[in-house]
Design a protein around this motif. Structure first.
Motif, mmCIF file in Angstrom:
data_model
loop_
_atom_site.group_PDB
_atom_site.id
_atom_site.type_symbol
_atom_site.label_atom_id
_atom_site.label_comp_id
_atom_site.label_asym_id
_atom_site.label_seq_id
_atom_site.Cartn_x
_atom_site.Cartn_y
_atom_site.Cartn_z
ATOM 1 N N ALA A 138 0.829 -1.205 0.000
ATOM 2 C CA ALA A 138 0.000 0.000 0.000
ATOM 3 C C ALA A 138 0.861 1.251 0.000
ATOM 4 C CB ALA A 138 -0.940 -0.015 1.202
ATOM 5 N N ALA A 139 1.967 1.219 0.749
ATOM 6 C CA ALA A 139 2.855 2.383 0.799
ATOM 7 C C ALA A 139 3.511 2.628 -0.553
ATOM 8 C CB ALA A 139 3.914 2.179 1.877
ATOM 9 N N LEU A 140 3.877 1.551 -1.251
ATOM 10 C CA LEU A 140 4.534 1.712 -2.541
ATOM 11 C C LEU A 140 3.553 2.043 -3.655
ATOM 12 C CD1 LEU A 140 7.185 -1.160 -2.525
ATOM 13 C CD2 LEU A 140 7.475 1.229 -1.903
ATOM 14 N N SER A 141 2.287 1.669 -3.494
ATOM 15 C CA SER A 141 1.292 1.960 -4.525
ATOM 16 C C SER A 141 0.633 3.313 -4.335
ATOM 17 C CB SER A 141 0.220 0.860 -4.544
ATOM 18 O OG SER A 141 -0.440 0.777 -3.275
ATOM 19 N N ASP A 142 1.005 4.040 -3.289
ATOM 20 C CA ASP A 142 0.489 5.384 -3.099
ATOM 21 C C ASP A 142 0.881 6.258 -4.300
ATOM 22 O OD1 ASP A 142 -0.576 7.551 -1.111
ATOM 23 O OD2 ASP A 142 1.359 8.325 -1.805
ATOM 24 N N PRO A 143 -0.035 7.102 -4.778
ATOM 25 C CA PRO A 143 0.277 7.925 -5.961
ATOM 26 C C PRO A 143 1.526 8.777 -5.803
ATOM 27 C CG PRO A 143 -2.078 7.976 -5.514
ATOM 28 C CD PRO A 143 -1.440 7.261 -4.364
ATOM 29 N N ASP A 144 1.724 9.351 -4.615
ATOM 30 C CA ASP A 144 2.917 10.174 -4.406
ATOM 31 C C ASP A 144 4.183 9.330 -4.443
ATOM 32 O OD1 ASP A 144 1.340 12.389 -4.190
ATOM 33 O OD2 ASP A 144 1.378 12.473 -1.998
ATOM 34 N N ALA A 145 4.115 8.110 -3.893
ATOM 35 C CA ALA A 145 5.282 7.227 -3.920
ATOM 36 C C ALA A 145 5.599 6.788 -5.349
ATOM 37 C CB ALA A 145 5.047 6.011 -3.035
ATOM 38 N N LEU A 146 4.559 6.438 -6.102
ATOM 39 C CA LEU A 146 4.778 6.042 -7.495
ATOM 40 C C LEU A 146 5.352 7.197 -8.306
ATOM 41 C CD1 LEU A 146 1.557 3.938 -8.212
ATOM 42 C CD2 LEU A 146 3.885 3.093 -7.874
ATOM 43 N N SER A 147 4.856 8.410 -8.040
ATOM 44 C CA SER A 147 5.387 9.580 -8.741
ATOM 45 C C SER A 147 6.852 9.801 -8.403
ATOM 46 C CB SER A 147 4.567 10.822 -8.377
ATOM 47 O OG SER A 147 5.112 11.981 -8.947
ATOM 48 N N ALA A 148 7.207 9.617 -7.124
ATOM 49 C CA ALA A 148 8.604 9.793 -6.719
ATOM 50 C C ALA A 148 9.511 8.753 -7.372
ATOM 51 C CB ALA A 148 8.712 9.715 -5.200
#
Length: 290
Positions: free
Chosen positions: A60-70
């Motif tokens: 869930a932490a890695l699939s967060d939109p902000d994480a994916l964008s980073a």
């Protein structure tokens, strides 16, 4: 054969290492202790904390939109900065190693400049140049261009802090090899590009790969310069190191360690490839290229 010669044959050659075995054991033990405390233990903590909430929370932490964008921005910046530094590094190393000209020492000093300048200072330089109140800021604004607090500024800052890596790997290697092979190829009728592709490049391929690998690792992990020029805009200008800092400051520790584990995995992959290249390069130096 004389008695002296027989006695000389029976004498075993002395090892250049004169320390006793306990000293050797202490040195090895101290080395392993420092590696364990300052490398392996922190690395293990990153993965332990990343999976503390379970595999579902990790995903869930890695699939967060902000994480994916980073993650995407980090890979994009590396994909631009590394090829740019590859071209610059080969050209600079070729000029320094193969030609004699005035200002060669000064050129080498300029190549080493990012090693001595703080990344934060390099980021500030780009803010002064391209910021809204900088020297070129008003002109850029009139033409609808934005460098600072946008992807171009991040790319420029990353290129600045990473451009010595390829050149510094190739310069001593090319200087050691000299120009004899290129001169022989040219005397046989080969053109400049053909000489580079068939003579120079094969001779430096492992050093080139090693420099590109180090450049890529630094590009993905750069924090100081990117932090200054990015503006910390979530989902737009945050690379992985910046996103990790924001999550940690917001007390989202599990998510911060999850993204950090991805960066750590990339570092481990880089280390494995680096070790393989060092072994292969050393093997070719010892036995000659195939």
């Amino acid at each position: 054969m004389s008695d002296y010669a027989l006695a000389a044959q029976r004498v075993r050659p002395r090892s250049p290492i004169t320390e006793a075995r306990p000293v050797k054991a202490v040195l090895i033990g101290l080395t392993l202790l420092f590696i364990g405390l300052f490398l392996l233990f922190p690395l293990a903590v990153v993965f332990i904390e990343a999976f503390r909430g379970g595999f579902g929370a990790y995903l869930a932490a890695l699939s967060d939109p902000d994480a994916l964008s980073a993650i995407k921005l980090t890979l994009l910046v590396a994909a631009i900065a590394v090829p740019a530094n590859l071209v610059f590094g080969v050209a600079a190393a070729w000029a320094v190693a193969k030609y004699k000209f005035r200002g060669k020492t000064f050129l080498i000093t300029l190549i080493d400049l990012p090693f001595s300048v703080s990344p934060v200072i390099s980021g500030l330089i780009y803010v002064i140049l391209f910021g809204s109140q900088g020297y070129l800021g008003p002109w850029l604004k009139e033409h609808g261009l934005q460098i600072v607090f946008a992807v171009p500024g991040i790319v420029l800052a990353t290129i600045f802090v990473t451009f010595p890596f390829v050149a510094r790997e190739l310069i001593p290697l090319m200087e050691e090899q000299g120009t004899q092979d290129e001169e022989a190829a040219l005397s046989l009728g080969a053109g400049g590009l053909q000489t580079f592709l068939r003579v120079t490049l094969p001779n430096v391929k492992w050093g080139l790969m090693y420099g590109v690998l180090l450049c890529n690792a630094r590009a993905m992990g750069e924090f100081g310069a990117v932090s200054v020029v990015s503006g910390h805009i979530r989902g737009l200008t945050n690379t992985m190191p910046l996103h990790i800092e924001i999550l940690y400051n917001d007390y989202q520790w599990a998510a911060a360690f999850a993204v950090a584990s991805v960066l750590a995995l990339l570092a481990l992959v880089t280390l494995v490839i680096k070790t393989a290249l060092e072994w292969r390069f050393g093997h070719e130096l010892a036995n000659g290229p195939r």
